[in-house]
Design an enzyme around this catalytic site. Structure first.
Site, short mmCIF file in Angstrom:
data_model
loop_
_atom_site.label_atom_id
_atom_site.label_comp_id
_atom_site.label_asym_id
_atom_site.label_seq_id
_atom_site.Cartn_x
_atom_site.Cartn_y
_atom_site.Cartn_z
N GLU A 1 -4.70 6.49 -5.15
CA GLU A 1 -4.14 5.59 -6.21
C GLU A 1 -3.80 6.06 -7.59
OE1 GLU A 1 -4.88 1.96 -4.67
OE2 GLU A 1 -3.75 1.34 -3.33
N ASN B 1 -14.54 5.98 5.23
CA ASN B 1 -16.56 6.29 5.89
C ASN B 1 -17.00 5.60 7.19
OD1 ASN B 1 -16.71 6.94 2.55
ND2 ASN B 1 -15.70 5.03 2.41
N GLY C 1 -10.93 2.70 1.67
CA GLY C 1 -12.87 2.91 1.99
C GLY C 1 -13.09 2.62 3.47
N ASP D 1 -17.36 -7.09 4.56
CA ASP D 1 -17.52 -5.54 4.47
C ASP D 1 -17.31 -4.68 5.79
OD1 ASP D 1 -19.33 -3.40 3.44
OD2 ASP D 1 -19.04 -4.09 1.45
N HIS E 1 0.32 -1.28 0.22
CA HIS E 1 -0.36 -0.20 0.28
C HIS E 1 0.53 1.59 0.34
CE1 HIS E 1 -2.94 -2.45 2.33
NE2 HIS E 1 -3.81 -2.49 0.92
P1 ADP Z 1 -9.72 -1.83 -1.66
O1 ADP Z 1 -8.85 -2.17 -0.90
O2 ADP Z 1 -10.58 -3.48 -2.65
O3 ADP Z 1 -9.77 -0.89 -3.13
P2 ADP Z 1 -11.51 0.09 -0.73
O4 ADP Z 1 -10.31 0.78 -0.07
O5 ADP Z 1 -12.54 0.75 -1.46
O6 ADP Z 1 -11.47 -1.55 -1.07
O7 ADP Z 1 -12.40 -0.40 1.00
C1 ADP Z 1 -13.38 -1.27 1.21
C2 ADP Z 1 -13.67 -1.65 3.07
O8 ADP Z 1 -14.00 -0.40 2.47
C3 ADP Z 1 -14.90 -2.44 2.58
O9 ADP Z 1 -14.84 -3.41 4.81
C4 ADP Z 1 -15.64 -1.84 2.65
O10 ADP Z 1 -17.26 -2.11 3.77
C5 ADP Z 1 -15.30 0.25 3.12
N1 ADP Z 1 -16.71 1.03 3.58
C6 ADP Z 1 -16.58 1.00 2.47
N2 ADP Z 1 -17.58 2.04 3.14
C7 ADP Z 1 -18.18 1.90 3.96
C8 ADP Z 1 -18.75 2.82 4.72
N3 ADP Z 1 -19.46 3.75 4.03
N4 ADP Z 1 -18.67 2.73 6.23
C9 ADP Z 1 -18.07 0.92 6.75
N5 ADP Z 1 -17.02 0.90 5.86
C10 ADP Z 1 -17.10 1.19 4.55
#
Ligand code: ADP
Length: 421
Positions: free
Chosen positions: A392, A343, A339, A291, A188
């Protein structure tokens, strides 16, 4: 200059086109085109969903049958110059392409223009990161076929950590491991580095004077301890399995458990890999989902194992932040990204509540709904808590701009074509 970015995951392929007119400034730019392939859950290469969209709001969603990953990627790329969401007239309008390469091992401390020698090195590292480096080589070769002599750049997720001191990078196993290339690489790095630079600008402080902890919390999760703009420690290691609890990955567990399972349950390496990578983490503990949104929702409805999964996630996150703070000898800024980091006010609040002894204090209201990129710390707190959107692809595009051969720049076919399509 039109810059194509390819970001390959084990079960997805993302792509973006940026149109950069002048040296990129402090603020991230939106891509003029974005696309994504998702293979179905069983990773059968012949069934995939391709979604593309452009900055003008055109959107196309197709279910495709493709024989291979390369073929699906080729279909995805064709929609940059054909179909309803096209933004260029032809592949020749792309000046340079950048690839996120997960594992650059010890060979790459910086991004590199892709040459046969660089490709060979990425290939050698594929033995250590089979789910990733192979996918990235597929992307590189697809572009070689489609776009001929297009300059291509590899941007490594490991590079930012490549100056980690030996004490942090070497595993305390037999010394021969080190000689065999077994050491902590960290991952990362593209986003950890981006967040570090962005945070310094947001705080109007010199990078060289800041001690920061970046929390990349997505499906994969890792922390980095950053001093003088360099990563001096991180939680992921030889593979992206070490460290924090993740969506479906366990993070660190006692290696004795693995030898126990091999002896007592007769599990093979593949079976253990499957358990640790796909059946553990938030999903493994909760039985609900990997998730975080679903974990929080189930927890709020009283689901005991979802609550346990959340608690373990936060416990390990706090412990990791404590370890990074000790490696740094203090903290000036704590950054949440990706994510979950961006969020989930619940995760940020539960984590920061335990860190008041470090003088970390959140502003509850700002934390609830931050407009990114944001400072969500309470007024008087010494440690700034920032929430920064992971960028990224933009970070890769900037690297392409920096490394673009003069020829690619002078031949740029700016955004005029984008306006006309
Ligand atoms: P990746 O590592 O595949 O790029 P992301 O950065 O998109 O993944 O992150 C995915 C994670 O972010 C998942 O666990 C998803 O539940 C979490 N996520 C996305 N939106 C929210 C939210 N509103 N609240 C909590 N978790 C979230």
């Amino acid at each position: 200059m039109n810059i194509l970015v390819l970001n390959s995951g084990s079960s997805s392929q993302k792509a973006a086109v940026y149109c950069i007119e002048k040296p990129p400034g402090d603020d991230p730019q939106e891509p003029v085109w974005q696309g994504r392939i998702e293979w179905d859950g069983t990773l059968r290469r012949d069934r995939a969903q391709i979604e593309v969209s452009n900055l003008r709001g055109a959107r196309v969603n197709n279910r495709v049958e493709a024989e291979s990953r390369k073929q699906a990627t080729s279909q995805l790329l064709a929609s940059i110059w054909s179909g309803a969401a096209a933004v260029l007239r032809s592949p020749e309008e792309i000046a340079i392409a950048g690839h996120r390469v997960v594992n650059g091992g010890r060979e790459f401390r910086e991004s590199a223009i892709i040459t046969p020698a660089v490709k060979g090195a990425i290939e050698r590292m594929a033995a250590l990161a089979p789910l990733h480096n192979r996918a990235e080589l597929d992307g590189i070769e697809t572009l070689e076929l489609k776009c001929g002599n297009l300059p291509q750049v590899a941007v490594f997720d490991t590079a930012f950590h490549s100056r980690m001191p030996d004490a942090a990078a070497i595993y305390p196993g037999p010394y021969e491991w080190t000689e065999q290339g077994i050491r902590r690489f960290g991952f990362h790095g593209i986003n950890h580095q981006y967040c570090t630079q962005r945070a310094a600008r947001m705080l109007r402080r010199e990078l060289a004077r800041l001690r920061m902890i970046t929390c990349h919390l997505g499906n994969g999760c890792s922390l980095a301890a950053i001093r003088d703009g360099h990563s001096i420690d991180t939680t992921m290691g030889f593979t992206p399995l070490e460290g924090l609890m993740m969506g479906t990955r366990s993070g660190s567990v006692d290696p004795g458990i693995l030898t126990h399972l091999m002896r007592r349950a007769n599990l093979s390496g593949e079976q253990i890999d499957e358990l640790l990578n796909h059946q553990s983490g938030l999903l493994g503990i909760s039985g609900v989902s990997g998730d975080m949104r679903e974990i929080v929702a189930a927890m709020k409805q009283g689901h005991a194992r979802a609550k346990l999964a959340f608690d373990i996630f936060v416990h390990r996150l706090k412990a990791g932040i404590g370890a990074m703070a000790a490696a740094l000898g203090g903290v000036d800024a704590l950054i949440f990204s990706a994510g979950i980091g961006e969020n989930s006010p619940e995760v940020r609040a539960a984590t920061c509540a335990a860190l008041e002894f470090l003088d970390v204090k959140l502003d509850a209201k700002k934390n609830e709904n931050p407009i990114l990129d944001a400072d969500v710390s309470a007024g008087g707190a010494r440690v700034r808590v920032l929430v920064i959107r992971a960028q990224e692809d933009w970070a890769i595009a900037r690297e392409c701009w920096r490394l673009a051969p003069a020829k690619a720049r002078s031949e740029r076919r700016s955004s005029e074509s984008y306006g006309k399509n």
